[in-house]
Design an enzyme around this catalytic site. Structure first.
Site, PDB file in Angstrom:
ATOM      1  N   HIS A  34       0.840  -1.091  -0.091  1.00 25.66           N
ATOM      2  CA  HIS A  34       0.127  -0.516   0.151  1.00 25.66           C
ATOM      3  C   HIS A  34       0.889   0.920   0.160  1.00 25.66           C
ATOM      4  CE1 HIS A  34      -3.978   2.092   0.681  1.00 25.66           C
ATOM      5  NE2 HIS A  34      -3.313   2.983   1.167  1.00 25.66           N
ATOM      6  N   CYS A  35       0.564   2.109  -0.863  1.00 21.86           N
ATOM      7  CA  CYS A  35       1.924   2.935  -1.173  1.00 21.86           C
ATOM      8  C   CYS A  35       1.202   4.539  -0.910  1.00 21.86           C
ATOM      9  CB  CYS A  35       2.333   3.581  -2.547  1.00 21.86           C
ATOM     10  SG  CYS A  35       2.936   4.358  -3.064  1.00 21.86           S
ATOM     11  N   PRO A  36       2.481   4.567   0.563  1.00 23.14           N
ATOM     12  CA  PRO A  36       1.963   5.985   1.051  1.00 23.14           C
ATOM     13  C   PRO A  36       2.017   6.880   0.399  1.00 23.14           C
ATOM     14  CG  PRO A  36       3.998   4.739   1.858  1.00 23.14           C
ATOM     15  CD  PRO A  36       3.122   4.187   0.874  1.00 23.14           C
TER      16      PRO A  36
ATOM     17  N   GLN B 260      -0.565   7.083  -1.825  1.00 22.33           N
ATOM     18  CA  GLN B 260      -2.025   6.869  -1.366  1.00 22.33           C
ATOM     19  C   GLN B 260      -3.259   5.436  -1.817  1.00 22.33           C
ATOM     20  OE1 GLN B 260      -2.504   7.422   2.603  1.00 22.33           O
ATOM     21  NE2 GLN B 260      -0.447   8.828   2.055  1.00 22.33           N
ATOM     22  N   LEU B 261      -2.063   4.998  -2.654  1.00 20.91           N
ATOM     23  CA  LEU B 261      -3.687   3.235  -2.668  1.00 20.91           C
ATOM     24  C   LEU B 261      -2.581   2.156  -2.655  1.00 20.91           C
ATOM     25  CD1 LEU B 261      -1.468   3.268  -6.142  1.00 20.91           C
ATOM     26  CD2 LEU B 261      -3.138   5.602  -6.559  1.00 20.91           C
TER      27      LEU B 261
END
Ligand SMILES: [Zn+2]
Ligand SMILES: [Zn+2]
Length: 244
Positions: free
Chosen positions: A111-113, A116-117
């Site tokens: 989950h890419c911080p 945000q996805l």
């Protein structure tokens, strides 16, 4: 969930604005003083378009959700018994539960911080393109503006007063340097896995290999045929046919 949604919306506004601002600084300032060729300008335009397209493709491609697994024909009986303890949907191999998104997604990478996805089978290619193309934009910006960057650094020590245009160019190149280093760092983690047909989660938690026999086939399974591999066109259909 509303917090995750809000962060996703803010990222959708922030990233395209950031890249547009960067691109405009370079295009407007360098075109204005005539230090950039016409072809370089065209290439900057191309890079900006493809970066924004890659970003929105990554952001708006929904994951294959666990509940959709019912439609998958190639799961054997044993695998069908696997159920996610968190969302109670069936969970065949390569599905992982994302606590941030609160669902199981196919071939979850992480989950890419920053964006945000969730990075999953549907948008992994676009995520990689969003690293590769900004890296090129960074290299191209540094190539054209390294002297302005040097002047900005030098002015700190010599108290030389720079014009607004020189300050903006220095800022643009500093930005390019940071984005370039971040993209290189992320690609260093992503590319070996891409060549092994493996996700970050599978690298750290699983012993199963999904290697298709050669690095070329592994890359194509995510990026599509070589002709479209570096462009933000979908490969989901052909890939899902192959793996599910
Ligand atoms: Zn789940
Ligand atoms: Zn997620």
């Amino acid at each position: 969930m509303w917090l995750e949604r809000t962060k996703w919306v803010l990222a959708n506004i922030g990233w395209p604005i950031a890249f547009t601002f960067w691109y405009q600084i370079i295009v407007v300032l360098y075109a204005a003083d005539g230090t950039i060729s016409q072809w370089a300008l065209y290439y900057f335009h191309f890079l900006w378009i493809i970066i924004v397209c890659s970003y929105f493709s990554a952001s708006f491609t929904p994951p294959t959700k666990c509940r959709d697994v019912e439609k998958v024909e190639h799961c054997d009986k044993e695998i069908k018994e696997d159920v996610c303890q968190l969302c109670n949907y069936r969970k065949p191999p390569r599905w992982h539960h994302c606590r941030r998104c609160n669902l199981c997604v196919h071939r979850m990478d992480h989950h890419c911080p920053i964006l945000q996805l969730c990075i999953h089978s549907g948008n992994h290619k676009y995520f990689l393109l969003f690293l590769v193309w900004p890296l090129q934009l960074a290299i191209f910006t540094i190539w054209h503006g390294y002297y302005d960057f040097w002047k900005t650094i030098r002015s700190v020590y010599t108290a030389e007063i720079l014009s607004t245009s020189e300050q903006l160019k220095g800022t643009g190149v500093s930005n390019a340097l940071m984005v370039g280093i971040a993209a290189l760092y992320l690609l260093k983690n992503q590319l070996p896995n891409l060549m092994r047909n493996q996700t970050l989660i599978e690298e750290s938690r699983e012993n199963t290999s999904y290697n298709l026999g050669s690095w070329q086939e592994n890359v194509k399974s995510v990026m599509g045929a070589w002709t479209i591999a570096w462009l933000p066109f979908s490969v989901t259909k052909s890939r899902e046919k192959k793996f599910e």
